[in-house]
Design an enzyme around this catalytic site. Structure first.
Site: not given
Ligand code: UDP
Ligand code: MG
Length: 142
Positions: A86, A103, A127, A116, A50, A58, A92, A113, A10
């Site tokens: 993952r 992360r 994707e 992705h 997204y 968010f 996250t 973070n 990112k």
């Molecule tokens: N994100 C954020 N605030 C939140 C949750 C997610 O800014 O409370 C952002 C963060 O960059 C995250 C992305 O949105 O990686 C996608 O969210 P997701 O819940 O899919 O998390 P991930 O799968 O990336 O762990």
């Molecule tokens: Mg996600």
């Protein structure tokens, strides 16, 4: 079970000059890098990517952030790639991510973070197709 997943380094991590360190960590963990590139995305593309988060509070911040600078999408291959990746990236929120995960090491906040990772085999293929054509992946393997 698919053997592919999509990573995106990112904008925060690219800006902090840790893209190379992150790629090294991914490769050391046994993932094969099928394709990667330095690129940027428009708000329209980020919105499609997204779309599942459209109703989340968010969402707009996330689109602004993901379009704020260069990113490095990476198509990866490994057995059980989605789940294994993952695990490698961690939770996250970098503060809650296990020590040693990408992360935890490189993320600077719940939004910024560092990386992705696709969350299902179906999304991984969708994707990967956002950034790479079939020939990008096939030529490396061949
Ligand atoms: N994100 C954020 N605030 C939140 C949750 C997610 O800014 O409370 C952002 C963060 O960059 C995250 C992305 O949105 O990686 C996608 O969210 P997701 O819940 O899919 O998390 P991930 O799968 O990336 O762990
Ligand atoms: Mg996600």
């Amino acid at each position: 079970m698919s053997n592919k997943t999509l990573a995106i380094i990112k904008p925060d991590a690219v800006g902090n000059n840790v893209a190379g360190a992150i790629i090294e960590k991914i490769q050391s963990a046994g993932f094969k890098t099928l394709a990667f590139k330095l690129t940027r995305i428009t708000p329209a593309i980020a919105g499609q990517f997204y779309a599942v988060h459209k109703e989340r509070p968010f969402y707009q911040d996330l689109i602004d952030y993901m379009t704020s600078g260069p990113i490095v999408p990476i198509a990866l291959e490994k057995e059980n790639a989605v789940e294994e990746f993952r695990k490698l990236i961690g939770a996250t929120d970098p503060k809650k991510a296990d020590p040693g995960t990408i992360r935890a090491l490189f993320g600077t906040g719940i939004e910024a973070n560092a990386i992705h990772g696709s969350d299902s085999d179906e999304n991984a293929l969708r994707e990967i197709a956002f950034f790479f054509s079939e020939s990008d992946l096939v030529l490396i393997n061949g």
